[in-house]
Write a protein that holds these residues in place. Structure first.
Motif, short mmCIF file in Angstrom:
data_model
loop_
_atom_site.label_atom_id
_atom_site.label_comp_id
_atom_site.label_asym_id
_atom_site.label_seq_id
_atom_site.Cartn_x
_atom_site.Cartn_y
_atom_site.Cartn_z
N UNK A 77 24.98 68.61 -71.34
CA UNK A 77 23.90 69.76 -71.16
C UNK A 77 22.68 69.23 -70.56
N UNK A 78 21.92 70.14 -69.85
CA UNK A 78 20.67 69.76 -69.11
C UNK A 78 19.78 70.74 -70.01
N UNK A 133 14.15 75.50 -69.91
CA UNK A 133 15.36 75.81 -69.18
C UNK A 133 16.40 74.92 -69.72
N UNK A 134 17.55 75.74 -70.28
CA UNK A 134 18.76 74.82 -70.59
C UNK A 134 19.88 75.44 -69.64
N UNK A 135 20.59 74.51 -69.44
CA UNK A 135 22.03 74.90 -68.65
C UNK A 135 23.32 74.09 -69.24
N UNK A 136 24.22 74.63 -69.65
CA UNK A 136 25.25 74.18 -70.21
C UNK A 136 26.48 74.67 -69.37
N UNK A 148 27.82 72.95 -62.47
CA UNK A 148 27.53 72.50 -63.90
C UNK A 148 26.39 71.28 -63.65
N UNK A 149 25.79 70.93 -64.88
CA UNK A 149 24.69 69.84 -64.93
C UNK A 149 24.80 68.70 -64.27
#
Lengths: 278, 155
Positions: free
Chosen positions: A7-8, B2-5, B24-25
């Motif tokens: 996850x980022x 910012x959150x990317x999953x 995806x990340x």
């Protein structure tokens, strides 16, 4: 291609970042602070590093400060090596970072990333050592500002979850007489066989090395030998090499004997370069 | 924050156009450009930041797209070889025989184009310094250097 998922997160404040680290760590996600990411991506690609969470620090204002204010140069940990070279507030640091990797990688590597990386050379720390720079760190217990020599002992000695925020260099060190010498095995762009940086502060040489031993270092007892005006130049250089306090590297880049030979020449270059100011 | 999953739709500015991609990340920008956007000008070579075949411009600075995550490109201006569209350096490569097999060419073009933006009066040392970021197995270095010099002279 990175062979695992993560996850980022891109926090906007230091508090968000360190609290997030603690939370993700407690969830077993083994988080990693992410600056330029060049080392992380190349290591991740070959399974040398693994994580379930990456915390990108490039949106944190304190990590993006870059300027001279009230007699102190502050460089945020998210500032790239290219930015450092272009702004050129500290010419010795500029010269040093311009010889780390190539210029397209310098556009991506951050100062904090080079200091905290796992590759042993970490050449950006050398000018900070000789300029008695301080490093600002942020952790769950708050901020601490420490001398480079107290926190960089072979590598950055950080508490778990602690983040490198900034480097602070006093203005008086920025334009002292300096020299940067990098020797590689073959190519101009390569890891160092030996890199040394030195400056003269009040007639005393400060000197630090990378590639000579398994980690970058500055050693005051070696400086005392180099600065001993009662000894002839050649004697000082020989004594310095005999008294290197750590094991000299012996690898495919060069044998320890070859490194000593190269260092001998490099130290001559240093003394000759500073002849007029000593 | 910012959150990317996982796979997520992302808006990127590529070659002056707003493009939406699913990434995806852990996806590198090189992977996304080639496999999601069909922009195959950036070439996979070493995928380790050594060869420069995947070089693109990020906010006009050359970056190896194999060493950049796609998520990092959000909010940046990305230029690939497909976005150059008859830049002077492209003509100069043709006129100076700056390529043979062509695999490294797009990366070299991006570096040289950026050099002409940032250092229009570059000296030989700077040109050499910039060209060292890329490898050419056909060893066209001399010709590439001539091509760069020819457009810098025009400026």
């Amino acid at each position: 291609m990175i062979p695992f998922n993560f996850d980022y997160y891109k926090p906007n404040t230091l508090a968000e970042a360190v609290n997030l680290y603690a939370k993700l760590d407690s969830q077993g996600k083994e988080p990693i602070y992410y600056g330029g990411g060049t080392e992380f991506i190349s290591m991740a690609r070959v399974h040398n590093v693994k994580t379930k969470a990456v915390i990108d620090i490039k949106n944190i204002p304190e990590c993006n400060v870059h300027g001279l204010v009230n007699g102190k140069l502050t460089i945020g940990s998210a500032i790239t090596l290219t930015d450092i070279a272009v702004k050129n507030h500290f010419p010795l640091l500029s010269l040093t970072v311009k010889r780390i990797a190539d210029h397209t990688i310098q556009d991506k590597i951050t100062l904090g990333g080079n200091l905290a990386g796992t590759i042993i050379y970490r050449e950006a720390v050398l000018p900070l050592m000789v300029a008695n720079a301080h490093i600002v760190l942020e952790g769950l217990k708050g901020k601490r500002t420490v001398a480079t020599m107290d926190v960089f002992k072979g590598k950055m000695k950080l508490f778990k979850g602690e983040l490198i925020v900034q480097i602070i260099v006093e203005e008086k060190y920025l334009n002292l007489p300096y020299i940067h010498v990098k020797r590689t095995k073959n190519e101009k762009i390569d890891y160092p066989l030996i890199t040394l940086v030195a400056l003269v502060d009040q007639t005393k040489i400060h000197i630090a090395f990378s590639g000579l031993c398994a980690f970058p270092f500055r050693d005051i007892s070696l400086e005392n030998i180099l600065n001993d005006g009662n000894l002839l130049q050649n004697k000082r250089i020989k004594m310095l090499i005999e008294n290197i306090p750590h094991e000299i590297l012996e690898d495919l880049g060069g044998s320890s004997e070859y490194r000593k030979f190269v260092l001998h020449k490099m130290l001559y270059e240093v003394l000759e370069n500073f002849q007029e100011v000593l | 924050m910012l959150i990317i999953s996982g796979n997520t739709p992302l808006a990127l500015n590529i070659n002056g156009e707003e493009r939406e991609v699913i990434a995806k990340p852990s996806d590198t920008l090189l992977y996304t450009l080639r496999n999601e956007l069909g922009l195959t000008g950036a070439k996979p070579g070493c995928e380790n930041g050594d060869c420069g075949a995947c070089t693109i411009l990020v906010d006009d600075w050359p970056i190896k797209s194999c060493l950049m995550l796609t998520v990092e490109a959000i909010g940046k201006k990305i230029t690939t070889i497909e976005g150059l569209k008859n830049a002077p350096i492209q003509k100069a490569f043709v006129e100076n025989w700056g390529f043979q097999c062509g695999y490294c060419t797009s990366g070299f073009l991006m570096v040289c184009h950026s050099l002409s933006i940032h250092h229009p009066n570059a000296d030989d040392y700077t040109i050499e310094e910039w060209l060292q970021s890329n490898l050419c197995r056909c060893t066209s270095y001399q010709e590439i250097g001539e091509a760069v010099k020819s457009i810098l002279k025009q400026k």
